[in-house]
Design an enzyme around this catalytic site. Structure first.
Site, PDB file in Angstrom:
ATOM      1  N   ARG A   1      -8.584   2.774  -5.293  1.00 39.47           N
ATOM      2  CA  ARG A   1      -9.549   2.569  -4.208  1.00 39.47           C
ATOM      3  C   ARG A   1     -10.587   3.694  -4.081  1.00 39.47           C
ATOM      4  NH1 ARG A   1      -6.637  -0.494   0.710  1.00 39.47           N
ATOM      5  NH2 ARG A   1      -8.724  -1.298   0.972  1.00 39.47           N
TER       6      ARG A   1
ATOM      7  N   ARG B   1      -7.590   3.889   5.734  1.00 36.59           N
ATOM      8  CA  ARG B   1      -8.680   4.192   4.811  1.00 36.59           C
ATOM      9  C   ARG B   1     -10.031   3.748   5.340  1.00 36.59           C
ATOM     10  NH1 ARG B   1      -7.081   5.515  -0.128  1.00 36.59           N
ATOM     11  NH2 ARG B   1      -9.055   4.818  -0.985  1.00 36.59           N
TER      12      ARG B   1
ATOM     13  N   LYS C   1      -8.877  -8.094  11.996  1.00 35.85           N
ATOM     14  CA  LYS C   1      -8.780  -6.640  11.821  1.00 35.85           C
ATOM     15  C   LYS C   1     -10.007  -6.121  11.067  1.00 35.85           C
ATOM     16  CE  LYS C   1      -6.126  -4.821   8.368  1.00 35.85           C
ATOM     17  NZ  LYS C   1      -6.949  -3.903   7.561  1.00 35.85           N
ATOM     18  N   ASN C   2     -10.367  -6.796   9.983  1.00 39.96           N
ATOM     19  CA  ASN C   2     -11.429  -6.270   9.128  1.00 39.96           C
ATOM     20  C   ASN C   2     -12.832  -6.467   9.700  1.00 39.96           C
ATOM     21  OD1 ASN C   2      -9.479  -5.394   7.432  1.00 39.96           O
ATOM     22  ND2 ASN C   2      -9.852  -6.897   5.807  1.00 39.96           N
TER      23      ASN C   2
ATOM     24  N   ASP D   1      -6.223 -10.443  -0.191  1.00 35.78           N
ATOM     25  CA  ASP D   1      -5.299 -10.222   0.936  1.00 35.78           C
ATOM     26  C   ASP D   1      -4.364 -11.411   1.169  1.00 35.78           C
ATOM     27  OD1 ASP D   1      -6.376  -7.733   1.285  1.00 35.78           O
ATOM     28  OD2 ASP D   1      -7.534  -8.213   3.076  1.00 35.78           O
TER      29      ASP D   1
ATOM     30  N   ARG E   1       0.251  -2.888  11.008  1.00 34.47           N
ATOM     31  CA  ARG E   1      -1.146  -2.497  10.812  1.00 34.47           C
ATOM     32  C   ARG E   1      -2.055  -3.723  10.833  1.00 34.47           C
ATOM     33  NH1 ARG E   1      -2.223  -0.416   5.611  1.00 34.47           N
ATOM     34  NH2 ARG E   1      -4.287  -0.582   6.462  1.00 34.47           N
TER      35      ARG E   1
ATOM     36  N   CYS F   1      -3.398   5.208  -2.801  1.00 35.38           N
ATOM     37  CA  CYS F   1      -3.126   4.054  -1.956  1.00 35.38           C
ATOM     38  C   CYS F   1      -2.105   3.181  -2.674  1.00 35.38           C
ATOM     39  CB  CYS F   1      -4.425   3.293  -1.737  1.00 35.38           C
ATOM     40  SG  CYS F   1      -4.235   1.784  -0.812  1.00 35.38           S
TER      41      CYS F   1
HETATM   42  C1  UD1 Z   1     -11.676  -4.403   2.140  1.00 35.26           C
HETATM   43  C2  UD1 Z   1     -10.662  -4.889   3.130  1.00 35.26           C
HETATM   44  C3  UD1 Z   1      -9.321  -5.156   2.437  1.00 35.26           C
HETATM   45  C4  UD1 Z   1      -9.527  -6.100   1.267  1.00 35.26           C
HETATM   46  C5  UD1 Z   1     -10.639  -5.607   0.353  1.00 35.26           C
HETATM   47  C6  UD1 Z   1     -11.004  -6.620  -0.724  1.00 35.26           C
HETATM   48  C7  UD1 Z   1     -11.370  -3.777   5.167  1.00 35.26           C
HETATM   49  C8  UD1 Z   1     -11.087  -2.744   6.208  1.00 35.26           C
HETATM   50  N1  UD1 Z   1     -10.490  -3.860   4.152  1.00 35.26           N
HETATM   51  O1  UD1 Z   1     -11.201  -3.164   1.607  1.00 35.26           O
HETATM   52  O2  UD1 Z   1      -8.440  -5.753   3.399  1.00 35.26           O
HETATM   53  O3  UD1 Z   1      -8.335  -6.168   0.522  1.00 35.26           O
HETATM   54  O4  UD1 Z   1     -11.841  -5.370   1.111  1.00 35.26           O
HETATM   55  O5  UD1 Z   1     -11.357  -7.822  -0.175  1.00 35.26           O
HETATM   56  O6  UD1 Z   1     -12.330  -4.523   5.264  1.00 35.26           O
HETATM   57  N2  UD1 Z   1     -14.542  -0.120  -5.434  1.00 35.26           N
HETATM   58  C9  UD1 Z   1     -15.138   0.767  -6.296  1.00 35.26           C
HETATM   59  N3  UD1 Z   1     -15.892   1.790  -5.777  1.00 35.26           N
HETATM   60  C10 UD1 Z   1     -16.077   1.940  -4.442  1.00 35.26           C
HETATM   61  C11 UD1 Z   1     -15.472   1.017  -3.561  1.00 35.26           C
HETATM   62  C12 UD1 Z   1     -14.720  -0.005  -4.086  1.00 35.26           C
HETATM   63  O7  UD1 Z   1     -14.987   0.654  -7.515  1.00 35.26           O
HETATM   64  O8  UD1 Z   1     -16.761   2.871  -4.051  1.00 35.26           O
HETATM   65  C13 UD1 Z   1     -13.718  -1.228  -5.967  1.00 35.26           C
HETATM   66  C14 UD1 Z   1     -12.248  -1.164  -5.520  1.00 35.26           C
HETATM   67  O9  UD1 Z   1     -11.506  -0.299  -6.367  1.00 35.26           O
HETATM   68  C15 UD1 Z   1     -11.833  -2.598  -5.645  1.00 35.26           C
HETATM   69  C16 UD1 Z   1     -13.116  -3.365  -5.292  1.00 35.26           C
HETATM   70  O10 UD1 Z   1     -14.177  -2.432  -5.384  1.00 35.26           O
HETATM   71  O11 UD1 Z   1     -11.500  -2.879  -6.987  1.00 35.26           O
HETATM   72  C17 UD1 Z   1     -13.113  -3.980  -3.917  1.00 35.26           C
HETATM   73  O12 UD1 Z   1     -12.774  -2.996  -2.965  1.00 35.26           O
HETATM   74  P1  UD1 Z   1     -13.456  -2.974  -1.527  1.00 35.26           P
HETATM   75  O13 UD1 Z   1     -14.118  -4.278  -1.251  1.00 35.26           O
HETATM   76  O14 UD1 Z   1     -14.274  -1.748  -1.413  1.00 35.26           O
HETATM   77  O15 UD1 Z   1     -12.194  -2.832  -0.596  1.00 35.26           O
HETATM   78  P2  UD1 Z   1     -12.208  -2.199   0.825  1.00 35.26           P
HETATM   79  O16 UD1 Z   1     -13.559  -2.341   1.411  1.00 35.26           O
HETATM   80  O17 UD1 Z   1     -11.570  -0.864   0.817  1.00 35.26           O
END
Ligand code: UD1
Length: 433
Positions: free
Chosen positions: A122, A93, A22-23, A306, A398, A117
């Site tokens: 997030r 998202r 998926k990712n 995950d 999902r 969320c």
């Molecule tokens: C992706 C995955 C999700 C997985 C996550 C962590 C997809 C579609 N989803 O989510 O399944 O659980 O990686 O492996 O690929 N953060 C910030 N600022 C930002 C963005 C993120 O502080 O602008 C923080 C988040 O709060 C979190 C950490 O970074 O603590 C990791 O999040 P992130 O890797 O961005 O998660 P996603 O990409 O949304």
């Protein structure tokens, strides 16, 4: 709303094919926006999030064709709309990923601010800061991020926090920027590498994906390409944990074992016998009770957040006490209360769950709160005495391609029931995409 009904007590045996990730699929489908030529993506999983991504691309004006073998062709030659609406972003998202490609190719994008969320706040500040460094301007109106750019330019970007979709958004934007972009402290997840491989196949010039430093030399345009996405390592890990929890013997097929190392190490610590081949992993528990393991989630190559809920469930019936520390998301323990209702012995201390294994869980009516929590509850049902009913299973759809069919194939007693009480058939579960 559909429910899953699980009758526990049957060890899982056999083999199961793992679907595409998926990712990987979501960012790769969205990468089609970077080119006016068609992108063909194979091994696309049959998931609600994929349906949502294709719906989003269609609304933007792309032409989407899906064939029986789950190959999707997206032709984004004519994009007439640059807006990802609230109703789409709210359900997925990852829609935020259109920001980079739309800005890079069309110089404009409007994306609804993601709301709260289930697993934490997030934020998306890193996406925005990185795109600003590439020359984009941002405004906020009616809950929408309004982004514009004349022509993106290369930049040196240090990401404060490792972010998977943040890295992907910036990497996609930088492919069409003028000059060189360096992303430091980049996410090293296999899905980032898969996206980079696809983009390079489209003519991008990306080096270092899979390390913490990615270098992108911008090109004038990207061309058409065919790409097959990697296997879903989280789906694979979930079935392996199911095998371990039930004392069974499970082989996952069509996977990349090298992407599962952190999970396999913990399953090995839990007492499972693990063997791997080029594209399969076999787990054999030989009817033994698992031993508790200590886990701390971390960005790749660390233990994936995950898989946290699933391994916590494994500890709940293992011998001894194990600690599970969540370091990525602040609110990712909603499965704990539901497991406690099934008789699990779990004590929370901040972001650590101390889980003392009990002899068996008891079936109950439980509610899924997010994608991985719902998978954990399905696994709990497999080892519980009597019947477990899992409500709100739209979360599971999902991210898991026909979970009840695949578990049944392994010998689990699990059925999906519609609200009306009728058993669902596979074809009726998903809208055609
Ligand atoms: C992706 C995955 C999700 C997985 C996550 C962590 C997809 C579609 N989803 O989510 O399944 O659980 O990686 O492996 O690929 N953060 C910030 N600022 C930002 C963005 C993120 O502080 O602008 C923080 C988040 O709060 C979190 C950490 O970074 O603590 C990791 O999040 P992130 O890797 O961005 O998660 P996603 O990409 O949304």
């Amino acid at each position: 709303m559909d429910q899953l009904i699980v009758k526990g007590g049957y060890p899982l045996h056999g083999n199961v094919r793992i679907s595409g990730a998926k990712n990987s699929g979501l960012p790769i489908l969205i990468a089609s926006l970077l080119s006016e030529y068609p992108l063909r993506v194979s091994n696309i999983p049959h998931l609600q999030d994929v349906t949502t991504a294709l719906d989003l691309l269609g609304r933007l004006g792309a032409k989407v064709e899906l064939d029986e073998s789950m190959t999707v062709e997206v032709n984004a030659r004519r994009v007439t709309n640059f807006r990802a609406t609230y109703e789409i972003v709210e359900t997925m998202r990852a829609s935020i990923l259109v920001l980079g490609p739309l800005l890079a190719r069309f110089g404009q994008a409007q994306v609804s601010m993601p709301g709260g969320c289930a697993i934490g706040s997030r934020p998306i500040g890193l996406h925005i800061a990185g795109l600003k460094a590439l020359g984009a301007k941002f405004d906020m109106e009616d809950g929408y991020i309004q982004a514009t750019a004349h022509k993106l330019h290369g930049a040196h970007i240090f990401m404060d926090v490792v972010s998977v979709t943040g890295t992907e958004n910036l990497m996609m934007a930088a492919t069409l920027a003028k000059g060189t972009t360096v992303i430091e402290n980049a996410a090293q997840e296999p899905e980032v590498v898969d996206l980079a491989d696809c983009l390079n196949g489209m003519g991008a010039c990306i080096e270092g994906a899979g390390t913490s430093k990615i270098i992108i030399d911008g090109v004038d345009e990207l061309h058409g390409h065919s790409h097959t996405i990697i296997a879903d390592r989280i789906e694979a890990g979930t079935y392996l944990v199911a095998g371990a929890a039930t004392g069974g013997d499970v082989r996952v097929r069509d996977v990349q074992p090298e992407n599962l190392v952190a999970v396999l190490e913990k399953l090995n610590d839990s007492g499972a016998h693990i063997s791997t081949g080029r594209d399969w992993v076999q787990l054999n528990m030989n009817g033994r009770r698992p031993k508790s393991v200590n886990v701390r989630t971390a960005p790749f190559p660390g233990f994936p957040t995950d898989m946290q809920a699933q391994v916590l469930m494994l500890n709940s019936i293992a011998s001894g006490t194990g600690s599970i520390t969540e370091t990525i998301f602040e609110n990712r323990f909603q499965h704990v209360q539901e497991l406690q209702r099934m008789g699990a012995n779990i004590a929370m201390n901040g972001s650590t769950a101390f889980v003392t294994g009990v002899d068996g869980l008891k079936g109950a009516r439980v509610t899924a709160t997010d994608l991985r929590a719902s998978a954990c509850l399905a696994l709990a049902g497999l080892v519980a005495t009597s019947q477990t009913v899992i409500q709100k299973i739209h979360h599971i759809d999902r991210g898991y391609n026909c979970i009840e069919e695949k578990l049944s194939q392994l010998g689990a007693h699990i059925t999906r029931v519609h609200d009306s009480g009728t058993t669902a058939s596979f074809s009726s579960l998903y809208e055609a995409v």
